[in-house]
Design a protein around this motif. Structure first.
Motif, PDB file in Angstrom:
ATOM      1  N   LEU A 112       0.841  -1.190   0.000  1.00 49.35           N
ATOM      2  CA  LEU A 112       0.000   0.000   0.000  1.00 49.35           C
ATOM      3  C   LEU A 112       0.881   1.246   0.000  1.00 49.35           C
ATOM      4  CD1 LEU A 112      -3.036   0.921   0.276  1.00 49.35           C
ATOM      5  CD2 LEU A 112      -2.596   1.083   2.743  1.00 49.35           C
ATOM      6  N   THR A 113       0.636   2.149  -0.948  1.00 46.69           N
ATOM      7  CA  THR A 113       1.392   3.395  -0.991  1.00 46.69           C
ATOM      8  C   THR A 113       0.547   4.595  -0.593  1.00 46.69           C
ATOM      9  OG1 THR A 113       0.903   3.694  -3.355  1.00 46.69           O
ATOM     10  CG2 THR A 113       2.953   2.534  -2.774  1.00 46.69           C
ATOM     11  N   LYS A 114      -0.780   4.456  -0.708  1.00 43.89           N
ATOM     12  CA  LYS A 114      -1.659   5.561  -0.329  1.00 43.89           C
ATOM     13  C   LYS A 114      -3.076   5.040  -0.170  1.00 43.89           C
ATOM     14  CE  LYS A 114      -2.873  10.329  -1.654  1.00 43.89           C
ATOM     15  NZ  LYS A 114      -2.723  11.379  -2.691  1.00 43.89           N
ATOM     16  N   ILE A 115      -3.795   5.572   0.800  1.00 48.04           N
ATOM     17  CA  ILE A 115      -5.212   5.253   0.969  1.00 48.04           C
ATOM     18  C   ILE A 115      -5.960   6.565   1.189  1.00 48.04           C
ATOM     19  CG2 ILE A 115      -4.877   4.733   3.424  1.00 48.04           C
ATOM     20  CD1 ILE A 115      -7.203   2.708   3.127  1.00 48.04           C
ATOM     21  N   THR A 116      -6.995   6.785   0.392  1.00 54.62           N
ATOM     22  CA  THR A 116      -7.723   8.049   0.406  1.00 54.62           C
ATOM     23  C   THR A 116      -9.211   7.790   0.560  1.00 54.62           C
ATOM     24  OG1 THR A 116      -6.077   8.943  -1.135  1.00 54.62           O
ATOM     25  CG2 THR A 116      -8.088  10.226  -0.805  1.00 54.62           C
ATOM     26  N   GLU A 117      -9.845   8.487   1.475  1.00 61.17           N
ATOM     27  CA  GLU A 117     -11.281   8.352   1.685  1.00 61.17           C
ATOM     28  C   GLU A 117     -12.039   8.956   0.515  1.00 61.17           C
ATOM     29  OE1 GLU A 117     -14.759   7.415   4.183  1.00 61.17           O
ATOM     30  OE2 GLU A 117     -12.669   6.753   4.131  1.00 61.17           O
ATOM     31  N   CYS A 118     -12.916   8.166  -0.090  1.00 60.54           N
ATOM     32  CA  CYS A 118     -13.762   8.635  -1.188  1.00 60.54           C
ATOM     33  C   CYS A 118     -15.212   8.472  -0.754  1.00 60.54           C
ATOM     34  CB  CYS A 118     -13.486   7.836  -2.462  1.00 60.54           C
ATOM     35  SG  CYS A 118     -14.359   8.444  -3.923  1.00 60.54           S
ATOM     36  N   LYS A 119     -15.994   9.526  -0.836  1.00 61.52           N
ATOM     37  CA  LYS A 119     -17.373   9.525  -0.366  1.00 61.52           C
ATOM     38  C   LYS A 119     -18.349   9.590  -1.530  1.00 61.52           C
ATOM     39  CE  LYS A 119     -16.232  11.704   4.054  1.00 61.52           C
ATOM     40  NZ  LYS A 119     -16.538  12.817   4.997  1.00 61.52           N
ATOM     41  N   ASP A 120     -19.600   9.333  -1.217  1.00 63.10           N
ATOM     42  CA  ASP A 120     -20.698   9.452  -2.191  1.00 63.10           C
ATOM     43  C   ASP A 120     -20.460   8.610  -3.443  1.00 63.10           C
ATOM     44  OD1 ASP A 120     -21.879  11.291  -0.469  1.00 63.10           O
ATOM     45  OD2 ASP A 120     -20.894  12.989  -1.430  1.00 63.10           O
ATOM     46  N   ILE A 121     -19.925   7.403  -3.254  1.00 67.84           N
ATOM     47  CA  ILE A 121     -19.683   6.512  -4.391  1.00 67.84           C
ATOM     48  C   ILE A 121     -20.989   5.828  -4.767  1.00 67.84           C
ATOM     49  CG2 ILE A 121     -18.373   4.538  -5.246  1.00 67.84           C
ATOM     50  CD1 ILE A 121     -16.266   5.129  -3.113  1.00 67.84           C
ATOM     51  N   GLU A 122     -21.359   5.920  -6.033  1.00 70.59           N
ATOM     52  CA  GLU A 122     -22.591   5.287  -6.485  1.00 70.59           C
ATOM     53  C   GLU A 122     -22.520   4.984  -7.976  1.00 70.59           C
ATOM     54  OE1 GLU A 122     -25.952   7.830  -5.972  1.00 70.59           O
ATOM     55  OE2 GLU A 122     -24.882   9.628  -6.595  1.00 70.59           O
ATOM     56  N   ILE A 123     -23.360   4.048  -8.393  1.00 66.53           N
ATOM     57  CA  ILE A 123     -23.450   3.663  -9.794  1.00 66.53           C
ATOM     58  C   ILE A 123     -24.363   4.652 -10.508  1.00 66.53           C
ATOM     59  CG2 ILE A 123     -24.096   1.827 -11.397  1.00 66.53           C
ATOM     60  CD1 ILE A 123     -23.730  -0.130  -9.018  1.00 66.53           C
ATOM     61  N   VAL A 124     -23.849   5.231 -11.580  1.00 62.12           N
ATOM     62  CA  VAL A 124     -24.630   6.175 -12.394  1.00 62.12           C
ATOM     63  C   VAL A 124     -24.586   5.665 -13.832  1.00 62.12           C
ATOM     64  CG1 VAL A 124     -24.928   8.549 -13.150  1.00 62.12           C
ATOM     65  CG2 VAL A 124     -23.994   8.076 -10.865  1.00 62.12           C
ATOM     66  N   GLY A 125     -25.664   5.003 -14.261  1.00 65.15           N
ATOM     67  CA  GLY A 125     -25.663   4.393 -15.591  1.00 65.15           C
ATOM     68  C   GLY A 125     -24.633   3.283 -15.671  1.00 65.15           C
ATOM     69  N   ASP A 126     -23.692   3.417 -16.591  1.00 64.73           N
ATOM     70  CA  ASP A 126     -22.619   2.438 -16.748  1.00 64.73           C
ATOM     71  C   ASP A 126     -21.332   2.867 -16.055  1.00 64.73           C
ATOM     72  OD1 ASP A 126     -24.249   0.802 -18.329  1.00 64.73           O
ATOM     73  OD2 ASP A 126     -23.698   1.870 -20.163  1.00 64.73           O
TER      74      ASP A 126
END
Length: 299
Positions: free
Chosen positions: A175-189
């Motif tokens: 692991l070289t970096k870990i970043t919090e990503c929010k509001d992840i959702e499927i939008v179409g494809d």
């Protein structure tokens, strides 16, 4: 020296609408946590520490102890808002837990061996726990070590709303970096998410952390030091949280190498109440294929 499984079970379950860590999903009233403890026993963990809130004590302690207390050592730790390092006090208006890294620190008196953390409301799969258990056996418990099991993003999404994930950057297995990503959702494809104020597109194969992280017990002191730094900047922010991925990032910045194994083990969880029927269906399939008995509590 057998490893310890630390289960984070003190969450409020606000998006789910109830305490999902004790909700039943299996045919004999099993929670997702019950499946995780069952798998931990199968792969060789020696102790389970459940981090809970005081308000959960009456029902939670009796249930877990009755179901598994004769098969593995069980202990309980309590995540409270006023459990802070010396020199700090809880803000009067604070009602939200301090976060996943604080939950680990709350279990400090019950941890003396290499350990891993898991969420009580996630199903990780036996092979993933087996991979983690093996990695923990290779650790020097007297030094600061960590490891992680990663999942593919596509396998961790909900059809009913957005989720947050730790996005992992990996080079040569570390692991070289870990970043919090929010509001992840499927939008179409496509898969969209938000890092800070930036909207980004993510690949289905992006490796993410699902909080299946391992540590030597020496890291507990490191977590406390990081918590003190966090509190100096954020103690008066009643919405701030001290997250476990930040510990991994700080370890990386302190030249700690963190090996990552990516699993194809099935992951599923319940972020929203609508996720429950799918989780029940997946458990039925695993039972029908012979991986789990119809009743985890017998035998």
């Amino acid at each position: 020296m057998k490893s310890t499984l630390v289960v984070l079970a003190a969450g409020l379950g606000s998006r789910y609408g109830s305490l999902k860590q004790v909700d039943t999903f299996g045919p004999s009233g099993e929670s997702l946590l019950d499946y995780t403890i069952y798998d931990a026993i199968q792969v060789g963990f020696g102790k389970v520490v459940c981090v809970i809130r005081n308000s959960m004590k009456e029902d939670f302690v009796a249930k877990i102890t009755t179901n598994f207390g004769n098969r593995i050592e069980i202990a309980f730790a309590y995540q409270t808002l006023d459990d802070l390092p010396d020199g700090f006090e809880k803000p009067e208006l604070r009602s939200k837990p301090w976060g996943t890294a604080h939950a680990i620190w709350s279990a400090r008196d019950e941890i003396s061996t290499p350990f891993c953390m898991v969420n009580a409301d996630d199903f990780y799969g036996r092979s993933a726990l087996d991979m983690m258990c093996y990695q923990l056996t290779t650790m020097d418990n007297k030094k600061e070590h960590s490891c992680m099991i990663g999942y593919h993003l596509w396998d961790t999404l909900s059809n009913y709303g957005s989720v947050s994930r730790g996005i992992c950057e990996i080079e040569q297995g570390y692991l070289t970096k870990i970043t919090e990503c929010k509001d992840i959702e499927i939008v179409g494809d496509h898969i969209h998410g938000r890092m800070g104020n930036e909207c980004i597109e993510l690949s289905k194969s992006t490796i993410v952390s699902m909080n299946l992280m391992g540590f030597s017990s020496s890291v507990i002191e490191f977590i406390e030091a990081e918590f003190i730094l966090f509190l100096k900047d954020h103690v008066q922010d009643i919405h701030s949280e001290f997250y476990a991925p930040s510990i991994l990032q700080s370890l990386i910045e302190n030249q700690c190498q963190i090996p990552v194994q990516v699993t194809d083990s099935p992951w599923f969880g319940v972020t929203y109440s609508q996720d429950k029927p799918l989780v029940q269906s997946k458990l039925r399939s695993l039972i029908e294929s012979g991986i789990y008995p119809k009743n985890l509590f017998k035998g």
